[in-house]
Write a protein that holds these residues in place. Sequence first.
Motif, PDB file in Angstrom:
ATOM      1  N   LYS A 160       0.840  -1.182   0.000  1.00  7.91           N
ATOM      2  CA  LYS A 160       0.000   0.000   0.000  1.00  7.91           C
ATOM      3  C   LYS A 160       0.881   1.240   0.000  1.00  7.91           C
TER       4      LYS A 160
ATOM      5  N   ASP B 182      -4.864  -1.672  -7.379  1.00  3.40           N
ATOM      6  CA  ASP B 182      -6.292  -1.829  -7.123  1.00  3.40           C
ATOM      7  C   ASP B 182      -6.910  -0.445  -7.229  1.00  3.40           C
TER       8      ASP B 182
ATOM      9  N   ASN C 292      -3.486   0.258  -3.016  1.00  2.00           N
ATOM     10  CA  ASN C 292      -2.761  -1.005  -3.034  1.00  2.00           C
ATOM     11  C   ASN C 292      -2.244  -1.227  -4.447  1.00  2.00           C
TER      12      ASN C 292
ATOM     13  N   SER D 141     -17.578  -3.364   0.665  1.00  6.95           N
ATOM     14  CA  SER D 141     -16.812  -3.722  -0.530  1.00  6.95           C
ATOM     15  C   SER D 141     -17.708  -3.743  -1.759  1.00  6.95           C
TER      16      SER D 141
ATOM     17  N   ASP E 183      -7.607  -3.983  -2.071  1.00  6.98           N
ATOM     18  CA  ASP E 183      -7.109  -3.481  -0.790  1.00  6.98           C
ATOM     19  C   ASP E 183      -6.845  -1.981  -0.822  1.00  6.98           C
TER      20      ASP E 183
ATOM     21  N   THR F 210      -9.663  -7.189  -9.314  1.00 11.85           N
ATOM     22  CA  THR F 210      -8.615  -6.446  -8.614  1.00 11.85           C
ATOM     23  C   THR F 210      -7.385  -6.488  -9.514  1.00 11.85           C
TER      24      THR F 210
ATOM     25  N   ALA G  96     -12.400 -10.145  -2.186  1.00 14.72           N
ATOM     26  CA  ALA G  96     -12.228  -8.691  -2.291  1.00 14.72           C
ATOM     27  C   ALA G  96     -13.564  -7.964  -2.344  1.00 14.72           C
TER      28      ALA G  96
END
Length: 277
Positions: A7, A56, A16, A194, A62, A35, A188
């Motif tokens: 990150k 991402d 990320n 999410s 993330d 992702t 994810a």
Amino acid sequence: MEVDVRKVETSRLSINVATAGEGRPLLLLHGFPHTWRLWATTMSVLARDRRVIAPDSRGLGDSERSADGYDAENLARDIVALLDHLLVPSVDVVAIDAGVPPAFLFALHNQDRIGRLVVMESLLGQLAGAETFLSSGAPWWFGFHQVPGLAERVVVGHEAEYLDFFYRSGTFDGQGIDHGIRDDFVNAYSGIESLRCGFEYYRAMPSSAAQIATATSATRLATPTLVIGSEPVGDALFEQVTGVADNVIGDRIAECGHLIPLDRPAELIRRLASFLA
């Protein structure tokens, strides 16, 4: 090829990002419901002679789950912030699905920072050229995802079953994608927050379409651009891009589903190697 995943705190948000290799930078942008792992099969090959950067996108994987900012202009600014943080002055860009509108606006607004652009399997707002593709209306899930607060409440608890529809239909034979990558994607996008972030890309589509229309009315894209189609978008994106850009090549991968990097990775790598050389 070792992939470094970490990150980074950019000036706009926490992103990320997976990186691999050395050489001329190459940015890979995924869509929904993916992702950075969408590029897992192709990244090791591309990184043999390139510095490959696969983030991402905002709110996905993330990366930071922000409350807003999912329109194409904001996402294009995220690209700039990431490249600035990584000290990348110029880059080639490959984008698919929901990654295409921000990639296109990044290229249009930063033509001094991009060498070549590859876009696949998406639409650029309401630009002319997609009329045949949209003759029966937009895909059903566009409207479902766009209703504020609805889709995440319906899908939560059934994420795997829902997302598998996209992974099966995204492959030409309908068999779906690599099980490990599929499981990573499902994880994810599990949980109501999410899911919300994924659906925010659809809720921002009207704003993104207006931004693209405004930007292309003032500026044409001069960057060499390759448009790759498969199923179901086919030639629609190529027709849109040719109306607003001056240096465009169209290509189509036969017997390939929407998830080109996972369905026909060798065919994609061959085309990228030729165009990005």
